[in-house]
Design a protein around this motif. Sequence first.
Motif, short mmCIF file in Angstrom:
data_model
loop_
_atom_site.label_atom_id
_atom_site.label_comp_id
_atom_site.label_asym_id
_atom_site.label_seq_id
_atom_site.Cartn_x
_atom_site.Cartn_y
_atom_site.Cartn_z
N GLN A 90 8.13 36.50 -47.40
CA GLN A 90 8.63 37.00 -46.12
C GLN A 90 8.08 36.19 -44.96
N ILE A 91 6.75 35.95 -45.00
CA ILE A 91 6.13 35.22 -43.89
C ILE A 91 6.66 33.80 -43.83
N LEU A 92 6.79 33.17 -45.00
CA LEU A 92 7.30 31.79 -45.04
C LEU A 92 8.71 31.72 -44.46
N THR A 93 9.55 32.70 -44.89
CA THR A 93 10.93 32.68 -44.40
C THR A 93 10.99 32.92 -42.90
N SER A 94 10.16 33.88 -42.40
CA SER A 94 10.25 34.15 -40.97
C SER A 94 9.74 32.97 -40.16
N VAL A 95 8.70 32.28 -40.67
CA VAL A 95 8.23 31.08 -39.96
C VAL A 95 9.32 30.02 -39.93
N ALA A 96 10.00 29.83 -41.07
CA ALA A 96 11.07 28.83 -41.11
C ALA A 96 12.19 29.20 -40.15
N CYS A 97 12.52 30.52 -40.11
CA CYS A 97 13.59 30.95 -39.20
C CYS A 97 13.17 30.76 -37.75
N ILE A 99 11.11 28.50 -36.60
CA ILE A 99 11.18 27.06 -36.29
C ILE A 99 12.63 26.66 -36.01
N GLY A 100 13.54 27.14 -36.88
CA GLY A 100 14.96 26.84 -36.66
C GLY A 100 15.45 27.37 -35.34
N LEU A 101 15.03 28.60 -35.01
CA LEU A 101 15.42 29.20 -33.73
C LEU A 101 14.89 28.39 -32.55
N GLY A 102 13.65 27.89 -32.70
CA GLY A 102 13.07 27.06 -31.65
C GLY A 102 13.88 25.79 -31.44
N VAL A 103 14.30 25.18 -32.54
CA VAL A 103 15.11 23.95 -32.43
C VAL A 103 16.43 24.26 -31.73
N PHE A 104 17.06 25.38 -32.15
CA PHE A 104 18.32 25.78 -31.52
C PHE A 104 18.15 25.96 -30.02
N LEU A 105 17.11 26.76 -29.64
CA LEU A 105 16.95 27.10 -28.23
C LEU A 105 16.60 25.87 -27.41
N TYR A 106 15.77 24.97 -28.01
CA TYR A 106 15.42 23.72 -27.32
C TYR A 106 16.68 22.93 -27.02
N THR A 107 17.57 22.81 -28.03
CA THR A 107 18.81 22.06 -27.83
C THR A 107 19.69 22.73 -26.78
N ILE A 108 19.80 24.06 -26.87
CA ILE A 108 20.70 24.77 -25.95
C ILE A 108 20.22 24.62 -24.50
N TYR A 109 18.90 24.83 -24.30
CA TYR A 109 18.40 24.83 -22.93
C TYR A 109 18.32 23.42 -22.36
N ASN A 110 18.38 22.38 -23.22
CA ASN A 110 18.37 21.02 -22.70
C ASN A 110 19.77 20.48 -22.45
N HIS A 111 20.78 21.22 -22.91
CA HIS A 111 22.16 20.77 -22.70
C HIS A 111 22.67 21.33 -21.38
N ASN A 112 23.34 20.50 -20.64
CA ASN A 112 23.83 20.93 -19.34
C ASN A 112 25.28 21.39 -19.47
N PHE A 113 25.49 22.70 -19.56
CA PHE A 113 26.84 23.22 -19.68
C PHE A 113 27.52 23.22 -18.31
N ILE A 114 28.76 22.76 -18.29
CA ILE A 114 29.51 22.77 -17.03
C ILE A 114 30.35 24.04 -17.01
N VAL A 115 29.81 25.08 -16.38
CA VAL A 115 30.47 26.38 -16.39
C VAL A 115 31.53 26.41 -15.30
N ILE A 116 32.73 26.84 -15.69
CA ILE A 116 33.83 26.98 -14.73
C ILE A 116 33.98 28.45 -14.39
N GLU A 117 33.84 28.77 -13.13
CA GLU A 117 33.94 30.16 -12.73
C GLU A 117 35.39 30.50 -12.46
N ALA A 118 35.98 31.27 -13.32
CA ALA A 118 37.37 31.67 -13.12
C ALA A 118 37.54 33.05 -13.71
N ALA A 119 38.06 33.95 -12.90
CA ALA A 119 38.28 35.31 -13.37
C ALA A 119 39.73 35.45 -13.81
#
Lengths: 173, 105
Positions: A90-97, A99-119
């Motif tokens: 369990q501990i090994l799996t949660s650590v791996a998860c 780490i994967g989550l950290g990689v995901f979030l690092y990539t997401i927060y470093n990408h500059n999304f061009i948000v278009i505001e349209a309702a």
Amino acid sequence: MEKYIFYILAFIMIVFAIASVTSRKMLRSVIYLLFTLCAIAGLYFLIDYNFLAAIQLTVYAGGIIVLIIFSVLLVHHIEMELEIAKLSKQILTSVACLIGLGVFLYTIYNHNFIVIEAAKTTTVADIGLLLLSYDAGGFILPFEVISILLLAAMIGAIVIAKGNKLTNKNETL
Amino acid sequence: MIFGVSIYELLTVTSILFFIGVYGFITRKNLISILISIELILNASVINFVVINKYLYPDMLQGVIFSIFIIAVAAAETALAVSIIINLYRQISSVEVKDTEIMKY
């Protein structure tokens, strides 16, 4: 106001997802999954895709959950407790998860999304027209392929679920 | 789009949901529990499609249509998996992963 509703929905989603993968009672874990799916449908309502929220509620919360509950009732005793994995695993799996989550979030927060505001609200008619359109960018072919896939899945489920009897009958013939 | 909520928060929530599903997929030892984890993973990806469609390309509908297709495929997959599990339970009276050794007919 919408912001707080989103935070409440996200909280419900994550808490019940964790409860669903860690609960030791089978039926409870399915019901926790139902709460998660309903919260996701609420998110679709919030983001203004009403048709998708309706699909989510009917197909997932209505269909798939009932299917899983039926299989649980056919296969398990209700009070049976599931065996859990070893603590080290369990501990090994949660650590791996994590780490994967950290990689995901690092990539997401470093990408500059061009948000278009349209309702712009999407009506069901738009989705239906695009699904059945023959023009470039239309989705008529995948739509038909999906219908064939659903038919094949239906026939396959019937054949597999009653498999034994069917083969016996063929042998006697 | 949701007023006051950025795309980063939504993508964070879906990433967390995805990795909860992966955690359950690895640690659970029961076929039906594994099916539940797969549902979580698929749902996280569907929310990603919808959110990116709504925030980055609000004039198009491709993300919505792809999520409809994902939901249809998920329904077919669940039906087949449940029938396989029931068939397996008839033959070996168990749905634990460690007892599942025979997949040939």
